[in-house]
Write an enzyme that holds these catalytic residues in place. Structure first.
Site, mmCIF file in Angstrom:
data_model
loop_
_atom_site.group_PDB
_atom_site.id
_atom_site.type_symbol
_atom_site.label_atom_id
_atom_site.label_comp_id
_atom_site.label_asym_id
_atom_site.label_seq_id
_atom_site.Cartn_x
_atom_site.Cartn_y
_atom_site.Cartn_z
ATOM 1 N N THR A 15 0.831 -1.209 0.000
ATOM 2 C CA THR A 15 0.000 0.000 0.000
ATOM 3 C C THR A 15 0.862 1.254 0.000
ATOM 4 O O THR A 15 2.039 1.230 0.357
ATOM 5 C CB THR A 15 -0.951 0.019 1.214
ATOM 6 N N ASP A 16 0.231 2.348 -0.411
ATOM 7 C CA ASP A 16 0.939 3.624 -0.441
ATOM 8 C C ASP A 16 0.539 4.468 0.775
ATOM 9 O O ASP A 16 -0.162 4.005 1.671
ATOM 10 C CB ASP A 16 0.668 4.361 -1.759
ATOM 11 N N GLN A 17 0.956 5.717 0.771
ATOM 12 C CA GLN A 17 0.691 6.615 1.898
ATOM 13 C C GLN A 17 -0.806 6.848 2.105
ATOM 14 O O GLN A 17 -1.238 7.170 3.199
ATOM 15 C CB GLN A 17 1.418 7.946 1.671
ATOM 16 N N VAL A 20 -3.926 2.673 0.099
ATOM 17 C CA VAL A 20 -4.459 1.838 -0.982
ATOM 18 C C VAL A 20 -3.301 1.135 -1.683
ATOM 19 O O VAL A 20 -2.149 1.557 -1.595
ATOM 20 C CB VAL A 20 -5.286 2.660 -2.014
#
Length: 140
Positions: A15-17, A20
């Site tokens: 996931t990203d910041q 998601v």
């Protein structure tokens, strides 16, 4: 038409910041889908590589419909969209645990000799793969 299915538990590292799944991970999941459909057909990518054959990605595309998040289950559906004995296109749909469509996509490939990157004819070199792909591909 054969449609393979591969479940993937979304890991935090994917996931990203924003929480998601980072877009590049969907391409990795597509590779898992390709590996699964090859297995489902009774073959093995590693065997090709032992024979000095590679299957590079020639083109790839993804359309994002709905985000996936850490802890969810992703289901990658994969099928053979097109196959002509030399090149093949895999189709993909990735769903979340609620069976909602998250991503659609496709990737185009060919098999090449590892030492020269010259394309090979699956029809001639691997007639069993050729026959299985012909039977499994999407019918127009």
């Amino acid at each position: 038409m054969l449609v393979s299915s591969k479940e993937i538990e979304v890991r935090y590292a994917e996931t990203d910041q924003m929480g998601v799944v980072y877009h590049a991970n969907y391409f990795i999941w597509m590779e898992l889908g390709r590996t699964q459909i090859v297995k489902d057909l009774g073959f093995n990518y590693a065997k090709l590589e032992e024979d000095g054959i590679l299957s590079p990605v020639l083109d790839i595309q993804a359309s994002y419909k709905k985000p996936l998040h850490y802890g969810e289950i992703a289901v990658v559906k994969t099928w053979i969209e097109e196959y002509d004995g030399l090149r093949f296109t895999y189709g993909y749909e990735i769903y979340n645990g609620d069976n909602e469509l998250a991503v659609t996509g496709w990737s185009k490939h060919a098999c090449v000799k590892k030492d020269s990157f010259r394309p090979i004819s699956m029809r001639r070199k691997y007639p069993d793969w050729h026959e299985a792909y012909e039977k499994a591909k999407k019918q127009n």
